[in-house]
Design a protein around this motif. Structure first.
Motif, mmCIF file in Angstrom:
data_model
loop_
_atom_site.group_PDB
_atom_site.id
_atom_site.type_symbol
_atom_site.label_atom_id
_atom_site.label_comp_id
_atom_site.label_asym_id
_atom_site.label_seq_id
_atom_site.Cartn_x
_atom_site.Cartn_y
_atom_site.Cartn_z
ATOM 1 N N TYR A 179 -6.897 -0.001 -34.620
ATOM 2 C CA TYR A 179 -6.813 1.334 -34.028
ATOM 3 C C TYR A 179 -7.882 1.481 -32.948
ATOM 4 N N HIS A 180 -7.432 1.746 -31.722
ATOM 5 C CA HIS A 180 -8.358 1.919 -30.602
ATOM 6 C C HIS A 180 -8.751 3.391 -30.521
ATOM 7 N N GLN A 181 -9.859 3.714 -31.149
ATOM 8 C CA GLN A 181 -10.329 5.100 -31.150
ATOM 9 C C GLN A 181 -11.757 5.179 -31.651
ATOM 10 N N ASP A 182 -12.365 6.319 -31.417
ATOM 11 C CA ASP A 182 -13.668 6.637 -31.991
ATOM 12 C C ASP A 182 -13.495 6.732 -33.508
ATOM 13 N N GLY A 183 -14.300 5.991 -34.244
ATOM 14 C CA GLY A 183 -14.176 5.967 -35.699
ATOM 15 C C GLY A 183 -14.423 7.308 -36.356
ATOM 16 N N LEU A 184 -15.026 8.254 -35.633
ATOM 17 C CA LEU A 184 -15.295 9.563 -36.222
ATOM 18 C C LEU A 184 -14.162 10.563 -35.991
ATOM 19 N N GLN A 185 -13.149 10.152 -35.238
ATOM 20 C CA GLN A 185 -11.955 10.979 -35.108
ATOM 21 C C GLN A 185 -11.058 10.758 -36.323
ATOM 22 N N ALA A 224 -25.452 7.131 -35.649
ATOM 23 C CA ALA A 224 -24.031 6.777 -35.739
ATOM 24 C C ALA A 224 -23.718 6.052 -37.043
ATOM 25 N N HIS A 225 -24.653 5.222 -37.525
ATOM 26 C CA HIS A 225 -24.373 4.460 -38.751
ATOM 27 C C HIS A 225 -24.306 5.372 -39.972
ATOM 28 N N HIS A 226 -25.037 6.483 -39.965
ATOM 29 C CA HIS A 226 -24.919 7.454 -41.051
ATOM 30 C C HIS A 226 -23.540 8.125 -41.009
ATOM 31 N N LEU A 227 -23.158 8.559 -39.818
ATOM 32 C CA LEU A 227 -21.882 9.263 -39.647
ATOM 33 C C LEU A 227 -20.691 8.377 -40.008
ATOM 34 N N LEU A 228 -20.725 7.131 -39.551
ATOM 35 C CA LEU A 228 -19.603 6.223 -39.794
ATOM 36 C C LEU A 228 -19.470 5.881 -41.279
ATOM 37 N N MET A 229 -20.598 5.807 -41.976
ATOM 38 C CA MET A 229 -20.543 5.544 -43.413
ATOM 39 C C MET A 229 -19.886 6.718 -44.146
ATOM 40 N N GLU A 230 -20.303 7.939 -43.813
ATOM 41 C CA GLU A 230 -19.698 9.112 -44.434
ATOM 42 C C GLU A 230 -18.203 9.180 -44.108
ATOM 43 N N GLN A 231 -17.867 8.921 -42.849
ATOM 44 C CA GLN A 231 -16.471 8.958 -42.437
ATOM 45 C C GLN A 231 -15.630 7.916 -43.164
ATOM 46 N N ALA A 232 -16.143 6.701 -43.271
ATOM 47 C CA ALA A 232 -15.386 5.624 -43.908
ATOM 48 C C ALA A 232 -15.052 5.959 -45.357
ATOM 49 N N MET A 233 -16.009 6.531 -46.081
ATOM 50 C CA MET A 233 -15.790 6.802 -47.500
ATOM 51 C C MET A 233 -14.777 7.926 -47.729
ATOM 52 N N LYS A 234 -14.507 8.734 -46.700
ATOM 53 C CA LYS A 234 -13.454 9.754 -46.815
ATOM 54 C C LYS A 234 -12.080 9.113 -46.972
#
Length: 335
Positions: A179-185, A224-234
């Protein structure tokens, strides 16, 4: 040591990439992608606006004829692609966050996944910041070798890196959706069994977007690494695991309080594995693997959080000692 066929395949692939780089007047990575696309198109050479030129086409045809005679297993092909990309990085260095995750770390992720999902035959795995895809590809291929049915999902905002991941997944015949996108979207994927990632280190520039996360900094940009970790676990199922490569000092920074708050409220911190100091040139660049688990009916906070430091990933006896420590911890703590 690499086998004779691996050495020959590397030599031929390198020749093809250099020919395309020169004829197309492009970067090493773009030439790598072009060569990979040719291979995936049944060794057909794509010509656009007269490029590559006729002389290059004839040379490529001879190279591809030889390559077709070399039979590589998927994991051998992955190792070959890694060697080529490392060669390219010497020619045209990329920023630290875009570099390949080393195999020594990748295989440690494979071991951990095998331990946490020993009773699971089918796995869906998300990498929220997949880059060139080497970590995800390493895990998928080696879990596949252990007879697990695996599907990978890779997300990255950089289209060049994602194109490399796409080529490599095609060459190794791995089921990887990119998926070509910002991982936080918002991600259009169903819940997965596990999230893994070699997280990019730095600040996320969109404060408005970051504000919707528990780990958001009260002022200024958030890591960013904090945000991406929270996002991934969702996107991980209840009881599912997250394995993240993070700075070794992640709980000692000025933004660690909100990270700790998110962990306490949403997941279980099950372990921290500090990687060998010798792997990193400076103290500030040292990394650890953070092991977290989503809350669910079949999970609980372990009695004793795994705190391990790997002395070496090059000395078999040191690696064996870690395996023994981990397996003793697992049998005493995990359901």
């Amino acid at each position: 040591m690499f086998s004779e066929k691996m050495e020959k395949a590397f030599e031929l692939m390198e020749q093809a990439i250099q020919l395309l780089k020169k004829s197309l007047d492009t970067s090493y990575l773009d030439a790598y992608i072009e060569n990979g696309d040719n291979l995936l198109d049944d060794f057909q050479i794509r010509v656009l606006d007269g490029k590559p030129d006729e002389e290059t086409i004839l040379k490529l045809k001879e190279i591809y004829k030889e390559l077709q005679q070399i039979d590589l297993e998927p994991e051998e092909f992955r190792r070959l692609t890694q060697l080529l990309l490392l060669k390219g990085n010497k020619e045209e260095p990329v920023q630290a966050n875009h570099q390949l995750t080393p195999d020594s770390i990748g295989f440690l992720f494979v071991y951990l996944m095998e331990q946490f999902f020993s009773q699971t035959s089918q796995l869906q795995i998300l990498d929220i910041s997949s880059g060139m895809g080497n970590l995800l590809l390493t895990v998928l291929l080696n879990l596949k070798l252990s007879k697990k049915a695996v599907i990978g999902y890779g997300v990255d905002v950089d289209d060049t890196l994602l194109s490399i991941a796409s080529v490599n997944s095609g060459l190794t015949s791995v089921d990887m959706k990119l998926y070509h996108q910002d991982g936080l979207q918002e991600l259009l994927i169903d819940p997965v069994d596990a999230a893994i990632s070699d997280l990019p280190i730095g600040y996320y520039p969109n404060d408005e977007k970051a504000a919707g996360f528990t780990v958001a900094a009260p002022e200024g940009h958030t890591y960013a690494h904090h945000l991406l970790m929270e996002q991934a676990m969702k996107y991980v199922k209840p009881d599912g695991f997250g394995l993240f490569l993070v700075p070794a000092n992640i709980f000692e920074t000025e933004q660690s309080d909100n990270l700790k708050k998110w962990i306490q409220e949403n997941v279980f911190l099950q372990g921290v594995i500090q990687l060998p100091d010798a792997m990193f040139q400076a103290e500030h660049s040292r990394k650890s693997i953070l092991i977290i688990q989503n809350k669910g009916e079949n999970s609980a906070q372990v009695k004793e959080v795994l705190l391990a430091k790997l002395a070496s990933l090059k000395e078999p006896e040191k690696v064996t000692q870690f395996f023994q420590q981990f397996e003793a911890w697992k049998s005493s703590n995990l359901k």
